[in-house]
Design a protein around this motif. Structure first.
Motif, short mmCIF file in Angstrom:
data_model
loop_
_atom_site.label_atom_id
_atom_site.label_comp_id
_atom_site.label_asym_id
_atom_site.label_seq_id
_atom_site.Cartn_x
_atom_site.Cartn_y
_atom_site.Cartn_z
N TRP A 73 46.05 4.10 11.98
CA TRP A 73 44.62 4.32 12.13
C TRP A 73 44.25 3.84 13.53
N LEU A 74 43.50 4.67 14.26
CA LEU A 74 43.10 4.34 15.63
C LEU A 74 41.62 4.66 15.82
N ARG A 75 40.98 3.91 16.70
CA ARG A 75 39.62 4.23 17.10
C ARG A 75 39.25 3.45 18.35
N ILE A 76 38.24 3.98 19.05
CA ILE A 76 37.63 3.29 20.17
C ILE A 76 36.20 3.00 19.73
N PRO A 77 35.91 1.76 19.32
CA PRO A 77 34.61 1.45 18.71
C PRO A 77 33.40 1.70 19.61
N GLU A 78 33.60 1.66 20.92
CA GLU A 78 32.47 1.83 21.84
C GLU A 78 32.14 3.30 22.12
N ALA A 87 33.67 11.71 22.34
CA ALA A 87 34.52 11.58 21.15
C ALA A 87 35.83 12.35 21.34
N ALA A 88 35.76 13.55 21.93
CA ALA A 88 36.97 14.33 22.19
C ALA A 88 37.84 13.62 23.23
N ALA A 89 37.21 13.04 24.25
CA ALA A 89 37.98 12.29 25.27
C ALA A 89 38.66 11.08 24.65
N PRO A 133 35.59 15.52 16.60
CA PRO A 133 35.70 14.16 16.04
C PRO A 133 34.37 13.43 16.11
N ALA A 134 34.21 12.45 15.24
CA ALA A 134 33.02 11.59 15.26
C ALA A 134 33.33 10.37 16.12
N GLY A 135 32.46 10.06 17.03
CA GLY A 135 32.61 8.99 18.01
C GLY A 135 33.46 7.80 17.64
N PRO A 136 32.89 6.76 17.06
CA PRO A 136 33.63 5.51 16.86
C PRO A 136 34.41 5.42 15.54
N THR A 165 39.50 15.38 7.11
CA THR A 165 39.33 16.55 7.96
C THR A 165 40.38 16.55 9.07
N HIS A 166 41.09 17.66 9.23
CA HIS A 166 42.11 17.81 10.26
C HIS A 166 41.41 18.03 11.61
N LEU A 167 41.45 17.03 12.49
CA LEU A 167 40.74 17.08 13.76
C LEU A 167 41.53 17.75 14.87
N ALA A 168 42.82 17.47 14.97
CA ALA A 168 43.60 17.96 16.11
C ALA A 168 45.09 17.96 15.79
#
Length: 181
Positions: A73-78, A87-89, A133-136, A165-168
């Protein structure tokens, strides 16, 4: 340039020459319907897994890293929740994390060793975005080694939102280097 699709090419250079060649294809609007064929893999909730982040900018929770498969599981909270480009970046940045792990773990399984005996360097990288994708929010990255022949290996990954949901889809070539003892 067409009315619905456009392709752009970018070359980034430094004093030593070209360091990046990028080709990007864009489509006007969204697909009327997306038929998801990739199943959401079984994985524990990220809140139940210990932190394995390597940067204060991101959060990572490893699920598995063995036998040619790396899942986390990964995310950039900011990441702003209301900015689909950011969100794509963020997804693109995070998509570079697990490919090397899947190739390394496949090579180590073939060698019959444990631990990190190989280092990897990202080479070619391709991303196909299927949904925004959804942001954080947490994303489940599931990468598998498609083949390895020293010094290069190929990984393919699927990235999912927490709701399945399959994002990429991502493919990445990795250069392996034996770690010095």
């Amino acid at each position: 340039n067409g009315r619905n699709f456009v392709t752009r090419a970018v070359v980034a250079r430094q004093s030593s020459g070209a360091i990046l060649h990028m080709s990007a294809s864009f489509q006007l609007g969204r697909a009327a319907r997306y038929l998801q064929t990739q199943p959401f893999p079984a994985a524990p909730d990220p809140a139940s897994i210990g932190d394995s982040s390597w940067s204060p900018m991101l959060q990572r929770r490893f699920v598995t890293d063995e036998g040619g498969r790396a899942m986390a599981w990964l995310r950039i909270p900011e990441t702003p929740a209301d900015d689909p480009v950011a969100a794509a970046a963020a997804l693109a940045y995070l998509s570079d994390d697990l490919a090397t792990d899947s190739v390394r773990s496949q090579q180590q399984a073939a060698d019959g060793v444990t631990g990190h005996h190989w280092d990897g360097i990202s080479l070619d990288h391709a991303i196909w975005f299927h949904q925004t994708p959804a942001g954080p929010d947490w994303q489940l990255h599931d990468f598998r080694c498609e083949g390895v022949g020293i010094p290069r290996g190929l990984a393919r990954g699927q990235i999912f939102a927490g709701d399945g949901t399959h994002l990429a889809t991502v493919t990445q070539e990795v250069l392996l280097r034996a770690r010095e003892p």
